[in-house]
Design a protein around this motif. Sequence first.
Motif, PDB file in Angstrom:
ATOM      1  N   GLU A  73     -29.730  52.248   2.719  1.00 27.85           N
ATOM      2  CA  GLU A  73     -28.854  52.681   3.801  1.00 27.85           C
ATOM      3  C   GLU A  73     -28.566  51.590   4.814  1.00 27.85           C
ATOM      4  OE1 GLU A  73     -31.572  54.718   7.240  1.00 27.85           O
ATOM      5  OE2 GLU A  73     -31.051  55.987   5.554  1.00 27.85           O
ATOM      6  N   ALA A  74     -29.350  50.529   4.848  1.00 24.68           N
ATOM      7  CA  ALA A  74     -29.155  49.515   5.884  1.00 24.68           C
ATOM      8  C   ALA A  74     -29.817  48.208   5.471  1.00 24.68           C
ATOM      9  CB  ALA A  74     -29.744  50.000   7.212  1.00 24.68           C
ATOM     10  N   ALA A  75     -29.559  47.176   6.281  1.00 18.97           N
ATOM     11  CA  ALA A  75     -30.174  45.870   6.048  1.00 18.97           C
ATOM     12  C   ALA A  75     -30.456  45.192   7.374  1.00 18.97           C
ATOM     13  CB  ALA A  75     -29.263  44.995   5.199  1.00 18.97           C
ATOM     14  N   PHE A  76     -31.507  44.387   7.371  1.00 18.32           N
ATOM     15  CA  PHE A  76     -31.827  43.509   8.493  1.00 18.32           C
ATOM     16  C   PHE A  76     -31.585  42.074   8.054  1.00 18.32           C
ATOM     17  CE2 PHE A  76     -34.449  47.177   9.609  1.00 18.32           C
ATOM     18  CZ  PHE A  76     -34.193  47.284  10.965  1.00 18.32           C
ATOM     19  N   VAL A  77     -30.994  41.288   8.940  1.00 16.98           N
ATOM     20  CA  VAL A  77     -30.791  39.861   8.737  1.00 16.98           C
ATOM     21  C   VAL A  77     -31.177  39.153  10.034  1.00 16.98           C
ATOM     22  CG1 VAL A  77     -28.936  40.202   7.040  1.00 16.98           C
ATOM     23  CG2 VAL A  77     -28.362  39.919   9.463  1.00 16.98           C
ATOM     24  N   THR A  78     -31.233  37.841   9.987  1.00 19.96           N
ATOM     25  CA  THR A  78     -31.526  37.091  11.212  1.00 19.96           C
ATOM     26  C   THR A  78     -30.246  36.861  12.013  1.00 19.96           C
ATOM     27  OG1 THR A  78     -31.189  34.900  10.257  1.00 19.96           O
ATOM     28  CG2 THR A  78     -33.401  35.860  10.049  1.00 19.96           C
ATOM     29  N   GLU A  79     -30.402  36.706  13.310  1.00 18.39           N
ATOM     30  CA  GLU A  79     -29.266  36.355  14.165  1.00 18.39           C
ATOM     31  C   GLU A  79     -28.640  35.043  13.708  1.00 18.39           C
ATOM     32  OE1 GLU A  79     -30.788  38.078  18.468  1.00 18.39           O
ATOM     33  OE2 GLU A  79     -31.330  36.044  17.874  1.00 18.39           O
ATOM     34  N   ASN A  80     -29.464  34.143  13.195  1.00 17.14           N
ATOM     35  CA  ASN A  80     -29.007  32.821  12.771  1.00 17.14           C
ATOM     36  C   ASN A  80     -28.079  32.870  11.563  1.00 17.14           C
ATOM     37  OD1 ASN A  80     -31.981  32.822  13.696  1.00 17.14           O
ATOM     38  ND2 ASN A  80     -31.224  30.807  14.291  1.00 17.14           N
ATOM     39  N   MET A  81     -28.132  33.941  10.778  1.00 20.11           N
ATOM     40  CA  MET A  81     -27.328  34.024   9.567  1.00 20.11           C
ATOM     41  C   MET A  81     -25.841  33.927   9.876  1.00 20.11           C
ATOM     42  SD  MET A  81     -27.164  36.947   6.597  1.00 20.11           S
ATOM     43  CE  MET A  81     -28.703  36.621   5.753  1.00 20.11           C
ATOM     44  N   ARG A  82     -25.408  34.498  10.974  1.00 18.42           N
ATOM     45  CA  ARG A  82     -23.989  34.514  11.336  1.00 18.42           C
ATOM     46  C   ARG A  82     -23.416  33.092  11.385  1.00 18.42           C
ATOM     47  NH1 ARG A  82     -21.069  38.673  13.595  1.00 18.42           N
ATOM     48  NH2 ARG A  82     -22.957  39.863  13.996  1.00 18.42           N
ATOM     49  N   GLN A  83     -24.186  32.148  11.946  1.00 20.18           N
ATOM     50  CA  GLN A  83     -23.738  30.752  12.055  1.00 20.18           C
ATOM     51  C   GLN A  83     -24.159  29.903  10.865  1.00 20.18           C
ATOM     52  OE1 GLN A  83     -21.761  29.387  14.390  1.00 20.18           O
ATOM     53  NE2 GLN A  83     -21.540  31.406  15.321  1.00 20.18           N
ATOM     54  N   ALA A  84     -25.405  30.063  10.429  1.00 22.11           N
ATOM     55  CA  ALA A  84     -25.968  29.185   9.399  1.00 22.11           C
ATOM     56  C   ALA A  84     -25.521  29.542   7.983  1.00 22.11           C
ATOM     57  CB  ALA A  84     -27.497  29.211   9.467  1.00 22.11           C
ATOM     58  N   ASN A  85     -25.192  30.815   7.742  1.00 28.53           N
ATOM     59  CA  ASN A  85     -24.821  31.241   6.400  1.00 28.53           C
ATOM     60  C   ASN A  85     -23.807  32.397   6.484  1.00 28.53           C
ATOM     61  OD1 ASN A  85     -24.751  31.845   3.660  1.00 28.53           O
ATOM     62  ND2 ASN A  85     -26.957  31.627   3.387  1.00 28.53           N
ATOM     63  N   PRO A  86     -22.600  32.115   6.992  1.00 28.94           N
ATOM     64  CA  PRO A  86     -21.616  33.186   7.185  1.00 28.94           C
ATOM     65  C   PRO A  86     -21.220  33.898   5.888  1.00 28.94           C
ATOM     66  CG  PRO A  86     -20.636  31.037   7.658  1.00 28.94           C
ATOM     67  CD  PRO A  86     -22.102  30.819   7.435  1.00 28.94           C
ATOM     68  N   ALA A  87     -21.221  33.193   4.768  1.00 27.46           N
ATOM     69  CA  ALA A  87     -20.869  33.839   3.499  1.00 27.46           C
ATOM     70  C   ALA A  87     -21.897  34.912   3.134  1.00 27.46           C
ATOM     71  CB  ALA A  87     -20.752  32.806   2.380  1.00 27.46           C
ATOM     72  N   MET A  88     -23.184  34.634   3.348  1.00 21.76           N
ATOM     73  CA  MET A  88     -24.230  35.625   3.069  1.00 21.76           C
ATOM     74  C   MET A  88     -24.109  36.799   4.039  1.00 21.76           C
ATOM     75  SD  MET A  88     -26.726  36.807   1.326  1.00 21.76           S
ATOM     76  CE  MET A  88     -27.383  35.512   0.326  1.00 21.76           C
ATOM     77  N   ARG A  89     -23.838  36.500   5.294  1.00 23.19           N
ATOM     78  CA  ARG A  89     -23.675  37.564   6.310  1.00 23.19           C
ATOM     79  C   ARG A  89     -22.529  38.493   5.911  1.00 23.19           C
ATOM     80  NH1 ARG A  89     -22.733  40.909   9.775  1.00 23.19           N
ATOM     81  NH2 ARG A  89     -23.672  41.056  11.811  1.00 23.19           N
ATOM     82  N   GLU A  90     -21.444  37.908   5.427  1.00 22.82           N
ATOM     83  CA  GLU A  90     -20.282  38.682   4.990  1.00 22.82           C
ATOM     84  C   GLU A  90     -20.627  39.538   3.764  1.00 22.82           C
ATOM     85  OE1 GLU A  90     -15.928  37.588   3.279  1.00 22.82           O
ATOM     86  OE2 GLU A  90     -16.537  36.523   5.100  1.00 22.82           O
ATOM     87  N   LEU A  91     -21.384  38.966   2.833  1.00 23.58           N
ATOM     88  CA  LEU A  91     -21.803  39.719   1.648  1.00 23.58           C
ATOM     89  C   LEU A  91     -22.634  40.936   2.037  1.00 23.58           C
ATOM     90  CD1 LEU A  91     -22.223  40.067  -1.469  1.00 23.58           C
ATOM     91  CD2 LEU A  91     -24.236  38.622  -1.199  1.00 23.58           C
ATOM     92  N   VAL A  92     -23.626  40.722   2.901  1.00 23.10           N
ATOM     93  CA  VAL A  92     -24.501  41.823   3.318  1.00 23.10           C
ATOM     94  C   VAL A  92     -23.685  42.902   4.022  1.00 23.10           C
ATOM     95  CG1 VAL A  92     -26.501  42.491   4.709  1.00 23.10           C
ATOM     96  CG2 VAL A  92     -26.522  40.313   3.477  1.00 23.10           C
ATOM     97  N   GLN A  93     -22.826  42.494   4.938  1.00 23.17           N
ATOM     98  CA  GLN A  93     -22.019  43.467   5.666  1.00 23.17           C
ATOM     99  C   GLN A  93     -21.055  44.202   4.737  1.00 23.17           C
ATOM    100  OE1 GLN A  93     -20.597  42.424   9.571  1.00 23.17           O
ATOM    101  NE2 GLN A  93     -18.729  43.591   9.263  1.00 23.17           N
ATOM    102  N   GLY A  94     -20.550  43.521   3.721  1.00 16.76           N
ATOM    103  CA  GLY A  94     -19.685  44.176   2.747  1.00 16.76           C
ATOM    104  C   GLY A  94     -20.412  45.271   1.982  1.00 16.76           C
ATOM    105  N   LEU A  95     -21.698  45.090   1.757  1.00 17.61           N
ATOM    106  CA  LEU A  95     -22.495  46.106   1.064  1.00 17.61           C
ATOM    107  C   LEU A  95     -22.877  47.257   1.987  1.00 17.61           C
ATOM    108  CD1 LEU A  95     -24.888  43.751  -0.932  1.00 17.61           C
ATOM    109  CD2 LEU A  95     -23.012  45.104  -1.880  1.00 17.61           C
ATOM    110  N   THR A  96     -23.325  46.915   3.190  1.00 23.12           N
ATOM    111  CA  THR A  96     -23.877  47.924   4.095  1.00 23.12           C
ATOM    112  C   THR A  96     -22.851  48.597   4.984  1.00 23.12           C
ATOM    113  OG1 THR A  96     -24.271  46.355   5.898  1.00 23.12           O
ATOM    114  CG2 THR A  96     -26.036  46.630   4.272  1.00 23.12           C
ATOM    115  N   GLY A  97     -21.765  47.887   5.301  1.00 24.62           N
ATOM    116  CA  GLY A  97     -20.849  48.326   6.343  1.00 24.62           C
ATOM    117  C   GLY A  97     -21.342  47.770   7.675  1.00 24.62           C
TER     118      GLY A  97
END
Length: 165
Positions: A73-97
């Motif tokens: 139902e959800a995921a936790f990521v680091t605040e740093n992911m947004r800047q350091a790995n935007p493609a991964m952040r986008e992937l996670v958000q695409g899965l979770t909303g």
Amino acid sequence: MSKKRLLHERLAALVSTLRHGEMIYIADAGSGTSSASLVPLAAQVEVIDVALFTGCPTVDQLLPVLWEVGDFEAAFVTENMRQANPAMRELVQGLTGAEHIHELRYLPEFYDLRNRCKAFIQTGDYGVHSNVILVAGYPSPPIPVEWMTNPDWFEDLRNAKSKKG
């Protein structure tokens, strides 16, 4: 194309037994798991090493498969992911909303949450800030983030109720 299935026996068993609110940590290859690590992983967290060689599999290869075959139902990521790995952040958000992806400070909050996970899945990924914690669930009201990040939440709730009464 047929539906994806987990062929890794232990991963398949883990995903099939996850219950609402239980978490799994999907880690890159640099995440230490021994008691000698910079930030040791708690002994009660099961480690499942799926790494075959450098870069195989990656977190971004494993994550969508876990999401598809499991009930998350959800995921936790680091605040740093947004800047350091935007493609991964986008992937996670695409899965979770957008409403079901939660950011935590890398240290200590994200690392503290590792010790509340049912399992720690080590990949061969060498990506920067690619680690993700998945929260098992089903269509229901979301579990409050404060409950997930505070190991004392139940006792705090009990104490607050007794102070009112």
